[in-house]
Every structure is written in structure tokens, then in C-alpha cells.
Design an enzyme around this catalytic site. Sequence first.
Site, PDB file in Angstrom:
ATOM      1  N   CYS A 138       0.818  -1.223   0.000  1.00 38.71           N
ATOM      2  CA  CYS A 138       0.000   0.000   0.000  1.00 38.71           C
ATOM      3  C   CYS A 138       0.848   1.267   0.000  1.00 38.71           C
ATOM      4  O   CYS A 138       0.326   2.361  -0.215  1.00 38.71           O
ATOM      5  CB  CYS A 138      -0.918   0.003   1.215  1.00 38.71           C
ATOM      6  SG  CYS A 138      -0.033  -0.152   2.775  1.00 38.71           S
TER       7      CYS A 138
HETATM    8  C1  SAM Z   1      -0.197  -5.041   2.379  1.00 42.32           C
HETATM    9  S1  SAM Z   1       0.786  -6.430   2.663  1.00 42.32           S
HETATM   10  C2  SAM Z   1      -0.361  -7.726   2.401  1.00 42.32           C
HETATM   11  C3  SAM Z   1      -1.059  -8.193   3.617  1.00 42.32           C
HETATM   12  C4  SAM Z   1      -1.916  -9.412   3.432  1.00 42.32           C
HETATM   13  N1  SAM Z   1      -2.845  -9.240   2.338  1.00 42.32           N
HETATM   14  C5  SAM Z   1      -2.691  -9.744   4.695  1.00 42.32           C
HETATM   15  O1  SAM Z   1      -3.911  -9.674   4.672  1.00 42.32           O
HETATM   16  O2  SAM Z   1      -2.057 -10.061   5.699  1.00 42.32           O
HETATM   17  C6  SAM Z   1       1.777  -6.506   1.216  1.00 42.32           C
HETATM   18  C7  SAM Z   1       2.754  -7.652   1.233  1.00 42.32           C
HETATM   19  O3  SAM Z   1       3.363  -7.751  -0.064  1.00 42.32           O
HETATM   20  C8  SAM Z   1       4.647  -8.260   0.133  1.00 42.32           C
HETATM   21  N2  SAM Z   1       5.435  -8.058  -1.097  1.00 42.32           N
HETATM   22  C9  SAM Z   1       6.010  -6.911  -1.553  1.00 42.32           C
HETATM   23  N3  SAM Z   1       6.629  -7.127  -2.719  1.00 42.32           N
HETATM   24  C10 SAM Z   1       6.449  -8.432  -3.035  1.00 42.32           C
HETATM   25  C11 SAM Z   1       6.848  -9.257  -4.110  1.00 42.32           C
HETATM   26  N4  SAM Z   1       7.592  -8.774  -5.124  1.00 42.32           N
HETATM   27  N5  SAM Z   1       6.477 -10.561  -4.120  1.00 42.32           N
HETATM   28  C12 SAM Z   1       5.731 -11.068  -3.101  1.00 42.32           C
HETATM   29  N6  SAM Z   1       5.337 -10.338  -2.034  1.00 42.32           N
HETATM   30  C13 SAM Z   1       5.680  -9.029  -2.006  1.00 42.32           C
HETATM   31  C14 SAM Z   1       5.139  -7.474   1.341  1.00 42.32           C
HETATM   32  O4  SAM Z   1       6.242  -8.116   1.944  1.00 42.32           O
HETATM   33  C15 SAM Z   1       3.897  -7.454   2.216  1.00 42.32           C
HETATM   34  O5  SAM Z   1       3.898  -8.508   3.132  1.00 42.32           O
END
Ligand code: SAM
Length: 400
Positions: A138
Site C-alpha cells: 500500500c
Molecule cells: C499489504 S501487505 C499484504 C497483507 C496481506 N494481504 C494480509 O492480509 O495479511 C503486502 C505484502 O506484499 C509483500 N510483497 C512486496 N513485494 C512483493 C513481491 N515482489 N512478491 C511477493 N510479495 C511481495 C510485502 O512483503 C507485504 O507482506
Amino acid sequence: MVSSYQGWNLTDAEREKYRQTSKASSQAKAKAMRGEGLTPVHEINHPNLNPEDLMPQLPKHGLRSLSLFSGGGGLDLGFERAGFDHIASYEVLEDAGKTLKQNRSNWTVFSGKSGDVRQVDWTIYRNQVDVVHGGPPCQPFSIAGRQQGKGDERDMFPEFVRAILEIRPSAFVAENVSALSSKKFNDYVFNEIQKPLLKQYNVLQITLYAPDFGIPQSRKRVFFVGFKDRNSFNKFVKPEPVYTWEHLVIKRHQTTSAYSPEQLNLFELDHPQSKPCLGVREALGLPDIGVDALAPTLRSGLTGTRHTTSILNSSSAQKLWRTLEIWPNGVAANRENARLFVTQNKHFRLSVADCAILQGFPESWQFSGAVYMALGQIGNAVPPPLGYQVACAIHQALKL
Ligand SMILES: C[S@@+](CC[C@H](N)C(=O)[O-])C[C@H]1O[C@@H](n2cnc3c(N)ncnc32)[C@H](O)[C@@H]1O
């Protein structure tokens, strides 16, 4: 941005002040942990809110879900409780992957390098999943950041869109901060999310407010929900509020920095159809001090360069925490440590378990990693009962 910290523009003097404060706090904490601190002022709390009650486990119905950007598992858990079969989770953070694995050893979890969505050929999941869900980071859109959208290298919406186009599931849901539904991002939403998907999907956008579903925290989130089939799209019904929370709202025009119970004007509205949402103090099982309210939005963690153990999101939030006699900084690893490490103003010190409850995670869901990392996973998560509501609505729409 959190008023007390802007990592990119601190002066040397400010940086030094933070270093000293942090050092003094670590020393005080070490002393408290040795049992040489102030006499504890609160007992170990026993929460009254069990978030599982907000999302009763539904029987499996055979629909399969795939999770991208899984974090600490908020959406994953919501979908599981709504009866979906978990196919796999993809998450780049190792600690978040460990969280998922330690809570659900039967889940397939890709984390670290293998969880990086940028290197996955999603066509392997074609016809293998019914719903793809994910919360791309986000930070590119959050008012707590610089709101650079497409210009932010952390913008992963194009990757989410690629996954949908490669897998072609019956439905998808992408979650994000409510700022993404603001005018500022109209063009972004149209060009980056809707336009590439509209040829194959019917997409709608809904905003949900966590307290409407019993979560004692002021937290709004936007969800983009898409269906390949027009019939399912027409059948989709936005989840209706189940709880009321107006009785907990502190009047908006109240601006004094320290409210007394007498100064607070709590709304008493009559909502015979709905159940009252608990306030943060009642949810955590804290003594009645004559005041209770929704918790301010918990900070979405892991955004700055500093490893913070604070859940503070703004200076207005600071005032509200003070009114509630809860200390939002220096969150402890567990309730025993929170009790031992007495805060200077004697307000209640939170633990990771308490923050998890305020985000709608059941007590049994354990987070992996240091305190800052656990708080990061909690603050980033979709409250599971909110994910549950969306999952149930999608299931209803896809049902024959
Ligand atoms: C907003 S959080 C998501 C939270 C999740 N939807 C929940 O309900 O707990 C975004 C996540 O995306 C992950 N993220 C960022 N870049 C990424 C990538 N290239 N591949 C996989 N995950 C990624 C971050 O580490 C983070 O944990």
C-alpha cells in the site's frame, strides 16, 4: 506520515536525540525484564474479544483460492474460515512466510526468493484455482507515504494484473488502503487496474470499514472485486454492516489534548438490528475507566527505514491513545513483558498479542520474527474478519 518520524529528513541533532531516547528506553526495558523496574501497575489482561467469533468457520464448499502478497495471512485466514481450499501463498518476506507455515503446516507457502511474485509464471495455476486474492503493497498510495503511485518502485499492481490475466480465475479480489479510491488515483485505478482487466472481467470497487464487522479499530480498506462471468458479478452483494460503533465515537469537534471522561460525549444510538462493537479497552479486557472508543488505525508497518515497535499512525491518534490510557509505543513481545515494563505515565503497555486482536487475528495465530516484524505483519494485514466477509460474498456470487 507518523508525526514523530520522517526518516528521510531528520537533522543530525534530531537523529542523535532519537538515538539517545532509544538507548535509554532499551536500558529501562532491560532493567524491567530483570525485575528491577517499577512495580507493575496492571495485571495480565484477558481479552473479551475472540476474533474467531467474528468469522465462524464455514464448511468447505470446494472453491480454491490462491494468495499473492500474503503477508502475515489476514486475507488467507479470512478465506480459509469462509470455507475456501488454500492452494498456495506467495510472499517475499521470509518471516511472514514462517508465520504462515507455523500456523498452517499443511499450506503450500512460497516465501523469500521463491515467493517473489515477479518471477512466477502463473499459467501453471490455470484451471487450478477459482479465486485469486492479494493486497499489493500500500505504500505507493498511502497518505502515510509519498503517494507516488506508478512512480513508486514498490507498485505491484501490474504484477497482480499479470497474475489474473495468466491464471484467468473465476474471480479475484485486490485489497488496498482507502486512499486508492481518492480522486488523486482515479487515473491510476483506471489505467493500471481496470483497463487491462475490463475486457475479461466485470470489476467493482467497494470500501469496507472494520468496526462494521466487529473489529474495534478505525480502519477503512478498498477492495477491487472482479468476476469473469456477468451473472456472478450481478449476484455479488457488498457485505452489510453487522455491528454498530457510534456509541464509541468521541465527538469529532473535541480537540483538547487530554480528554476527561466528563468532557467526552459518547453517542448513544439505538440500533436494534445490530450488535454493538466493543471498544478497544473492553476488547482487550482492561478495567473500566469510564471511556472507551475504537482504536485509531494501527500503523501499517515496515514502511520506514527504522525498525519501530510503535503502532502510532498520527498525532491525533496519539491523543486518543492517551485518552484511552493506552501506550502505543514500545509494544512488548508478550503480555508478561508488557506488565513488567511499566510505562512512564503508567498507561497500559500493549503486547503483540493485543495488537493482533485489535487487527482481528485470533489469539492462536502466532507471528514469526522480532516485535517490529510481527507488528509489521499485523499492521499490513487485512483484518481476517473483513477478508472473511469479502470471501463469503464472493462464494455466494459464484455459487450455482
Ligand atoms: C499489504 S501487505 C499484504 C497483507 C496481506 N494481504 C494480509 O492480509 O495479511 C503486502 C505484502 O506484499 C509483500 N510483497 C512486496 N513485494 C512483493 C513481491 N515482489 N512478491 C511477493 N510479495 C511481495 C510485502 O512483503 C507485504 O507482506
